[in-house]
Motif scaffolding. Structure first.
Motif, PDB file in Angstrom:
ATOM      1  N   ARG A 121      -8.914  15.089  -5.133  1.00 13.51           N
ATOM      2  CA  ARG A 121      -7.772  14.328  -5.801  1.00 13.51           C
ATOM      3  C   ARG A 121      -8.294  13.020  -6.314  1.00 13.51           C
ATOM      4  O   ARG A 121      -7.663  12.635  -7.427  1.00 13.51           O
ATOM      5  N   LEU A 122      -9.029  12.445  -5.945  1.00 14.11           N
ATOM      6  CA  LEU A 122      -9.441  11.094  -6.510  1.00 14.11           C
ATOM      7  C   LEU A 122     -10.243  11.205  -7.775  1.00 14.11           C
ATOM      8  O   LEU A 122      -9.668  10.438  -8.730  1.00 14.11           O
ATOM      9  N   GLU A 123     -10.904  12.270  -7.844  1.00  8.49           N
ATOM     10  CA  GLU A 123     -11.545  12.310  -9.192  1.00  8.49           C
ATOM     11  C   GLU A 123     -10.506  13.016 -10.151  1.00  8.49           C
ATOM     12  O   GLU A 123     -10.731  12.663 -11.295  1.00  8.49           O
ATOM     13  N   ILE A 124      -9.516  13.602  -9.752  1.00  5.25           N
ATOM     14  CA  ILE A 124      -8.520  14.039 -10.960  1.00  5.25           C
ATOM     15  C   ILE A 124      -7.618  12.790 -11.351  1.00  5.25           C
ATOM     16  O   ILE A 124      -7.799  12.663 -12.507  1.00  5.25           O
ATOM     17  N   GLY A 125      -7.436  11.886 -10.352  1.00  4.13           N
ATOM     18  CA  GLY A 125      -6.883  10.774 -11.013  1.00  4.13           C
ATOM     19  C   GLY A 125      -7.830   9.873 -11.891  1.00  4.13           C
ATOM     20  O   GLY A 125      -7.534   9.425 -13.035  1.00  4.13           O
ATOM     21  N   SER A 179       0.734  -1.263   0.034  1.00  4.08           N
ATOM     22  CA  SER A 179       0.186  -0.021  -0.062  1.00  4.08           C
ATOM     23  C   SER A 179       0.921   1.234  -0.030  1.00  4.08           C
ATOM     24  O   SER A 179       2.165   1.352   0.620  1.00  4.08           O
ATOM     25  N   LEU A 180       0.234   2.311  -0.422  1.00  7.37           N
ATOM     26  CA  LEU A 180       0.935   3.625  -0.604  1.00  7.37           C
ATOM     27  C   LEU A 180       0.466   4.577   0.528  1.00  7.37           C
ATOM     28  O   LEU A 180       0.947   5.452   0.964  1.00  7.37           O
ATOM     29  N   GLY A 181      -0.686   3.982   0.902  1.00  8.82           N
ATOM     30  CA  GLY A 181      -1.477   5.042   1.863  1.00  8.82           C
ATOM     31  C   GLY A 181      -0.833   4.907   3.416  1.00  8.82           C
ATOM     32  O   GLY A 181      -1.277   5.531   4.323  1.00  8.82           O
ATOM     33  N   VAL A 219      -1.713  13.474  -0.611  1.00 10.68           N
ATOM     34  CA  VAL A 219      -2.354  13.926  -1.841  1.00 10.68           C
ATOM     35  C   VAL A 219      -2.153  13.051  -2.766  1.00 10.68           C
ATOM     36  O   VAL A 219      -3.117  12.559  -3.322  1.00 10.68           O
ATOM     37  N   PHE A 220      -1.025  12.703  -3.304  1.00 15.88           N
ATOM     38  CA  PHE A 220      -0.501  11.958  -4.261  1.00 15.88           C
ATOM     39  C   PHE A 220      -0.994  10.612  -4.369  1.00 15.88           C
ATOM     40  O   PHE A 220      -1.415  10.205  -5.366  1.00 15.88           O
ATOM     41  N   SER A 226      -4.442   6.361  -6.593  1.00 17.59           N
ATOM     42  CA  SER A 226      -5.680   5.315  -6.282  1.00 17.59           C
ATOM     43  C   SER A 226      -6.816   5.717  -7.309  1.00 17.59           C
ATOM     44  O   SER A 226      -7.288   4.515  -8.168  1.00 17.59           O
ATOM     45  N   GLY A 227      -6.977   6.884  -7.632  1.00 19.15           N
ATOM     46  CA  GLY A 227      -8.086   7.171  -8.729  1.00 19.15           C
ATOM     47  C   GLY A 227      -7.582   6.742  -9.985  1.00 19.15           C
ATOM     48  O   GLY A 227      -8.332   5.836 -10.930  1.00 19.15           O
TER      49      GLY A 227
END
Lengths: 341, 341
Positions: free
Chosen positions: B300-304, A75-77, B80-81, B86-87
């Motif tokens: 963030r997620l949506e951007i990905g 995982s990266l989280g 953030v990244f 994930s996205g």
DNA sequence: TTGAAAGCGCTAACAT
DNA sequence: ATGTTAGCGCTTTCAA
């Protein structure tokens, strides 16, 4: 610099543009072999002007060498793994090797898939978290004929080489410290992750040592998903409602520990006298809490560095350290939440 | 499954083991073309038995297709990244594309290096953070002839396609909310990162809107390195000592905001009446704090997800959305630290 | 449904 | 110091 093109440039283009054979161009671009300063400059200039980017695919196929190291983590989280990655990158930056990261989400099937995918690019080495892998994964790793370093954990049989800490011992050490400090009614909170073998081993070591001292976990709870800080807070509240006489809470990670800490402070409970607390990981992120949480650091940076050094060394001189196990020593920090004896 | 071998297996080995031509083996392993069920099973069985892992390098060279998407971000430590990743992963998992991550540490030279390195593997697309790149990087991206999606930010001219939020607007929105709530003496704390263009743009939008309302930042401080939580605490203490009449603190990220919040609570200061607070990012990690910090989520997620979808679509049907800018709307959450009007 | 031949763009190993 | 030749292990294309 020219406008957008459909076909990427090849060595041949640079060769023609500079009036030098492809072979010599190749030599210049790789700084290999003797090339006269004049020729070298001519070639460099042409490559720059055209905006040539070499094709590593062709290069790798021809040379049978790929300067990539596959790094496979759950995982990266998790905070923990980015730090391991830093250690790896830091060391590999002084070599010509490059890390490539794959994430498994703690799922063996996904590990298998990621591993297969990465091995099919014929990397120069593999750094992979944990000692537990599916049969198929082990077989692939064994077959690959490249250095394999299993990281984070040393409780088990490595395929090739291992670098990490003993999580059983980490659990035992924490239990000993807690018992010595005189705590007796101990609650445990952790993640509901049957596949997080390291958390499991810590828990095993922890309960075993307690048992040896005639103590049994008085209450325990496992969570999954959600914000760890919030979960720590909620679980702590619930557990103390359920089992009010607890005098110590052991959290499987610092984040939920921090949640518990904040909750207890708000309740005006005397830490570490009425209740003691400890987490795991020594997350630097959390420095700045009202009290420093007792924790145990997992040598994350050092693990990454050491693993990378092993892979780099084996690539350089083919020295075979197979079977080696580098067992690092986690250090306990008592912080302000574990009372002195 | 056989013992460790020096030479990795090739298609030819599978071909010989199964008594089928290399070509047919290749077809079976890629599920391409018509192969009789019997032959297919024979081949699969042989491949499994030998532990064959295809060589993507050769495959990529021959087919001129690489199913990798280069993802280039400044840091993995930033919370953030990983979420953007994930996205991206989530969306790419439904395609045959795979993300490969490169990290730049906010350094343009490193970005250039990482980009060059990744482009030399001829990926099918690039997702890269930010709109600011060196001339050389822009040139490479332009030359590559593949979809390029710049993410996180929309304040600027994209090379090809951009997906993100306007950080200027985010700064303005927060300033408006603060002014509307009647705060007047405002302090700012942030990271000392001249190369974090998004933080810079937020700050610019913020101060511009304040200025429009006749307000000037009353105090400000920048930090670098160390634990963000601890830094937030320290800076808040120092700033309030220096400028005791502040009635609002705007933090450039939620982590230092949380540090400030914890400090002020310990001092028994009335939040949000005596002093209001706001951060940036809407880090889920921090739910569970004594009070919910006002913040603004960066999608963030949506951007990905969106970026990945664009790359995937362009790979599938070659549809050209070049020049498209997807500008997402950040939402302000007032939490408990920004007083209602 | 299967196979044979011809490269993909580069580099190793030899020339010269 | 520079050039030539022969592949690397696959897939594309064309034939059977």
């Amino acid at each position: 610099m020219q406008t957008r093109s459909k076909r990427p440039l090849t060595l041949r283009d640079v060769s023609e543009a500079s009036g030098v054979s492809e072979m010599t161009v190749s030599r210049v671009l790789r700084n290999k072999g003797d090339v006269s300063a004049v020729t070298r400059e001519k070639v460099r200039e042409a490559a720059r002007r055209l905006g040539y980017v070499p094709n590593k695919i062709a290069g790798a196929l021809a040379s049978q060498r790929v300067n990539l190291v596959a790094v496979i983590i759950p995982s990266l989280g998790n905070m923990v793994f980015p730090e391991v990655l830093s250690g790896i990158s830091e060391v590999l930056e002084d070599t010509d090797l490059q890390p490539v990261v794959g994430v498994t989400d703690y799922q063996p099937e996904k590990e298998e898939k990621v591993l297969f995918e990465m091995l099919s690019w014929r990397p120069s080495g593999v750094i992979i978290a944990g000692l537990e892998h599916s049969e198929a994964s082990r077989a692939m790793l064994l077959q690959a004929g490249i250095p394999v370093v299993e990281i984070m954990d040393t409780d088990g049989e490595p395929i090739d080489t291992a670098v990490g800490i003993s999580h059983r011992r980490a659990g035992r050490m924490m239990a000993e410290a807690i018992v010595e400090a005189g705590y007796k009614r101990i609650g445990f909170m952790g993640t509901k992750m049957p596949l997080d073998h390291r958390a499991r081993k810590r828990f095993e070591g922890f309960t075993q040592t307690l048992a040896k001292n005639g103590i049994e976990i008085a209450d325990q709870e496992f969570y999954s998903g959600g914000s760890a800080l919030a979960k720590g807070r909620e679980m702590t509240e619930a557990m103390l409602k359920r089992t009010p006489d607890l005098d110590f809470l052991y959290f499987s990670n610092d984040m939920i520990g921090a949640g518990g800490l904040l909750y207890l402070q708000e309740q005006g409970i005397d830490i570490p006298n009425k209740i003691g607390l400890a987490g795991f990981n020594g997350v630097e992120l959390l420095e700045g809490l009202p009290k420093r949480l007792a924790s145990m650091d997992a040598c994350r940076l050092e693990i990454g560095q050491t693993a990378a050094r092993i892979v780099a060394a084996r690539n350089a001189d083919g020295a075979s350290d197979e079977g080696q196990v580098v067992d690092l020593s986690p250090t306990l920090s008592r912080g302000d939440t574990l009372r002195k004896i």
